[in-house]
Write a protein that holds these residues in place. Sequence first.
Motif, PDB file in Angstrom:
ATOM      1  N   ALA A  89      10.853  23.094 -42.704  1.00 50.35           N
ATOM      2  CA  ALA A  89      11.621  24.340 -42.589  1.00 50.35           C
ATOM      3  C   ALA A  89      13.097  24.167 -42.954  1.00 50.35           C
ATOM      4  CB  ALA A  89      11.481  24.923 -41.187  1.00 50.35           C
ATOM      5  N   PRO A  90      13.782  23.072 -42.533  1.00 49.56           N
ATOM      6  CA  PRO A  90      15.188  22.921 -42.921  1.00 49.56           C
ATOM      7  C   PRO A  90      15.393  22.846 -44.428  1.00 49.56           C
ATOM      8  CG  PRO A  90      14.655  21.464 -41.091  1.00 49.56           C
ATOM      9  CD  PRO A  90      13.360  22.026 -41.567  1.00 49.56           C
ATOM     10  N   VAL A  91      14.392  22.350 -45.155  1.00 48.32           N
ATOM     11  CA  VAL A  91      14.505  22.282 -46.610  1.00 48.32           C
ATOM     12  C   VAL A  91      14.606  23.693 -47.180  1.00 48.32           C
ATOM     13  CG1 VAL A  91      13.358  21.580 -48.741  1.00 48.32           C
ATOM     14  CG2 VAL A  91      13.234  20.112 -46.711  1.00 48.32           C
ATOM     15  N   VAL A  92      13.738  24.575 -46.728  1.00 51.26           N
ATOM     16  CA  VAL A  92      13.764  25.960 -47.198  1.00 51.26           C
ATOM     17  C   VAL A  92      15.017  26.678 -46.688  1.00 51.26           C
ATOM     18  CG1 VAL A  92      12.490  28.142 -47.243  1.00 51.26           C
ATOM     19  CG2 VAL A  92      11.238  25.977 -47.241  1.00 51.26           C
ATOM     20  N   ALA A  93      15.440  26.357 -45.491  1.00 50.31           N
ATOM     21  CA  ALA A  93      16.616  27.012 -44.905  1.00 50.31           C
ATOM     22  C   ALA A  93      17.883  26.704 -45.690  1.00 50.31           C
ATOM     23  CB  ALA A  93      16.785  26.569 -43.451  1.00 50.31           C
ATOM     24  N   GLU A  94      17.922  25.566 -46.356  1.00 52.57           N
ATOM     25  CA  GLU A  94      19.121  25.168 -47.084  1.00 52.57           C
ATOM     26  C   GLU A  94      19.256  25.838 -48.444  1.00 52.57           C
ATOM     27  OE1 GLU A  94      19.070  20.951 -47.331  1.00 52.57           O
ATOM     28  OE2 GLU A  94      19.344  20.648 -45.178  1.00 52.57           O
ATOM     29  N   LEU A  95      18.239  26.548 -48.895  1.00 44.07           N
ATOM     30  CA  LEU A  95      18.303  27.209 -50.194  1.00 44.07           C
ATOM     31  C   LEU A  95      19.343  28.322 -50.162  1.00 44.07           C
ATOM     32  CD1 LEU A  95      14.494  27.491 -51.050  1.00 44.07           C
ATOM     33  CD2 LEU A  95      16.142  25.856 -51.958  1.00 44.07           C
ATOM     34  N   ARG A  96      20.268  28.313 -51.126  1.00 44.54           N
ATOM     35  CA  ARG A  96      21.344  29.303 -51.148  1.00 44.54           C
ATOM     36  C   ARG A  96      20.914  30.615 -51.786  1.00 44.54           C
ATOM     37  NH1 ARG A  96      23.651  24.822 -53.355  1.00 44.54           N
ATOM     38  NH2 ARG A  96      23.733  25.860 -55.385  1.00 44.54           N
ATOM     39  N   ASP A  97      19.981  30.527 -52.728  1.00 43.18           N
ATOM     40  CA  ASP A  97      19.571  31.710 -53.479  1.00 43.18           C
ATOM     41  C   ASP A  97      18.746  32.638 -52.576  1.00 43.18           C
ATOM     42  OD1 ASP A  97      18.389  33.565 -55.230  1.00 43.18           O
ATOM     43  OD2 ASP A  97      18.515  32.166 -56.901  1.00 43.18           O
ATOM     44  N   PRO A  98      19.231  33.858 -52.323  1.00 44.35           N
ATOM     45  CA  PRO A  98      18.506  34.767 -51.409  1.00 44.35           C
ATOM     46  C   PRO A  98      17.161  35.227 -51.960  1.00 44.35           C
ATOM     47  CG  PRO A  98      20.324  35.910 -52.478  1.00 44.35           C
ATOM     48  CD  PRO A  98      20.471  34.468 -52.844  1.00 44.35           C
TER      49      PRO A  98
ATOM     50  N   GLU B 194      10.508  33.322 -51.260  1.00 47.90           N
ATOM     51  CA  GLU B 194       9.375  32.839 -52.049  1.00 47.90           C
ATOM     52  C   GLU B 194       8.891  31.491 -51.517  1.00 47.90           C
ATOM     53  OE1 GLU B 194       7.600  34.328 -54.431  1.00 47.90           O
ATOM     54  OE2 GLU B 194       8.795  36.106 -53.970  1.00 47.90           O
ATOM     55  N   TYR B 195       9.843  30.629 -51.145  1.00 47.18           N
ATOM     56  CA  TYR B 195       9.441  29.315 -50.633  1.00 47.18           C
ATOM     57  C   TYR B 195       8.934  29.384 -49.202  1.00 47.18           C
ATOM     58  CZ  TYR B 195      10.529  26.613 -54.724  1.00 47.18           C
ATOM     59  OH  TYR B 195      10.482  26.080 -55.987  1.00 47.18           O
ATOM     60  N   VAL B 196       9.297  30.421 -48.482  1.00 54.73           N
ATOM     61  CA  VAL B 196       8.654  30.650 -47.184  1.00 54.73           C
ATOM     62  C   VAL B 196       7.161  30.855 -47.404  1.00 54.73           C
ATOM     63  CG1 VAL B 196       8.403  32.325 -45.317  1.00 54.73           C
ATOM     64  CG2 VAL B 196      10.677  31.533 -45.971  1.00 54.73           C
TER      65      VAL B 196
END
Length: 622
Positions: free
Chosen positions: A399-408, A413-415
């Motif tokens: 989850a932290p990997v996806v949370a770090e994505l800046r692009d809204p 999509e990665y969720v």
Amino acid sequence: MAGRISQSDVDEVKARTDISEVIGERVALKSAGVGAMKGLCPFHDERSPSFNVRPQAGFYHCFGCGESGDVYSFLRKMDHLSFTEAVERLAGRIGLTLHYEDGGAAPEQSGRSRLYAANAAAAEFFRAQLSGPDADTGRRFLGERGFDAGAAAHFGVGYAPQGWSSLHQAMRAKGFSDEELTSAGLVSQGQRGVYDRFRGRLVWPIRDVTGQVIGFGARRLFDDDKGPKYLNTPETTIYHKAQVLYGLDLAKRDISRQHRVVVVEGYTDVMACHLAGITTAVATCGTAFGSDHITVLRRVMGDDSTAGEVVFTFDPDAAGQKAALRAFADAKRFNAQTYVATGPEGLDPCDLRLQRGDAAVRSVIEAKIPMVEFVIDQRIAGFDLASVEGRVGALRSAAPVVAELRDPLLQPEYVRVLARRLGLDTEDVRREVERASRAGREGGAERNARRAAQANTSPDGDEPLARITLASLPRTSEVALERDALMGFLQFGHRMDAELLARAVAIPFAHPALDAVRKAVAAAEDLDRPGWAADAIGTVREPYRSVGGELLAADFPALTDAAAVASTIALSRRLILRSIDQQKSELLGAIQRVAPSSDEGRAIRMQLRELDAERQRLHSDA
């Protein structure tokens, strides 16, 4: 000992050097208005470009950190050269023979220049040895990996003889001292004297982004060599492995054009990629890919949007997976999208090219997958997804990997991607990602607060640091007129009528910072001389010098060069008209206090008529 370089030569070197070419070797520059170019600042880390270059003025200025200067100061700050060394390096670029005050020849330099010279001479020595009879093992090594003599020559590959002092003797014969050779990392000091650092090895020259040899990487060839498989130049004054990327000198042009870079793991991988048509490949030199490497690549790429690509190649083994996770931790600093490419059966680019050809190398790079997807797979790989506990543990890990994505747009999509990987409800995954995001923001806020507190205080911790900039000027029409006029004077004053310019810059300005710059322009001589404006900025008194740098580097509000000159002329007339109106207002006030028939009254009326006539002339000339 020769004296200082003659001033006429210093001026000629600067006049004949295109500052945008020198800076462009390290920073991807794009057009930014009339006569201006822009890129990411090489003096501080930034996400969007604020570093402006004005080739005609021979000047650069960063609106972010305030660094500014001419081509000499750029080289001095970037390469830690003395002024003399900077002039001599640029003179060498244009083939100009310098003259010194006592008439002597160019002096032998010590320090950094000698280290560059020693490395260049060593590279030539190694390259010549590769064709000798003793280098058969080295040539066979290259041939077995698909590299012929042409490839070796293109990359400057050489051979270090097995003897203990072959290079040492050759370099001494060229006039280099033991101290210089030791400082360059070419020789070492042992109990029995000085000996070559590289012996019985294939040698790759490592060059900086400008193409100067700064060190070497050497590959073991013989079984009786008990040293490491790869041996690199130690840290020296000019070689810092954390900031060096092998092949960047060859790849930089295509990296800048394509906004794409491929990061591989070794010298032969770089060679294989380039020969296969992947001419944006680079590699680290004996160290992991880190934040300093990112800084270098972002400047070369012009990494100011998400349109670029950074492709990492990693072995699928445990070491490669760890390298990928380390790279992901830093990859957020790229604006470009990051990807991972892994060869079939764990083949690196060199082996893949040898076994399956150039097309296979290109195919692997094109079959890249997003780095975030690769890292997610690595994070969940150790969990038993057949059990509830395993799926929950994998979710908390990824989850932290996806949370770090800046692009809204990417994050939701990665969720869904993560939910599919784990077989969990999308809403449950989204909530866990939001929780991880909040935890990250709270930790980041604390770090940012500490950094802000440190950044806003002086080194002694007492007074806040305040740099006067264009952005801090009052937003009034009067200040705007003075600002725009000064911008035009500095950038196009040499193309104006000299009398009109002199009259405009003789008028005092209301704002003290702008008036300080105005005085420097007024005092400037020989506006036809290249670099006059940059020199004028250097005379502006502190704390206003940075404003002068911004005025010279800022984008002038005009669509064409001719329009910019015309606008500057119009601004000059507006300044003069403003001065006339101020004088007229003062005289109208004065005439109210004197008798109309008095001598003083008649003199005031005469001055008013002259001011009206002058105003009329300015309007008719416009």
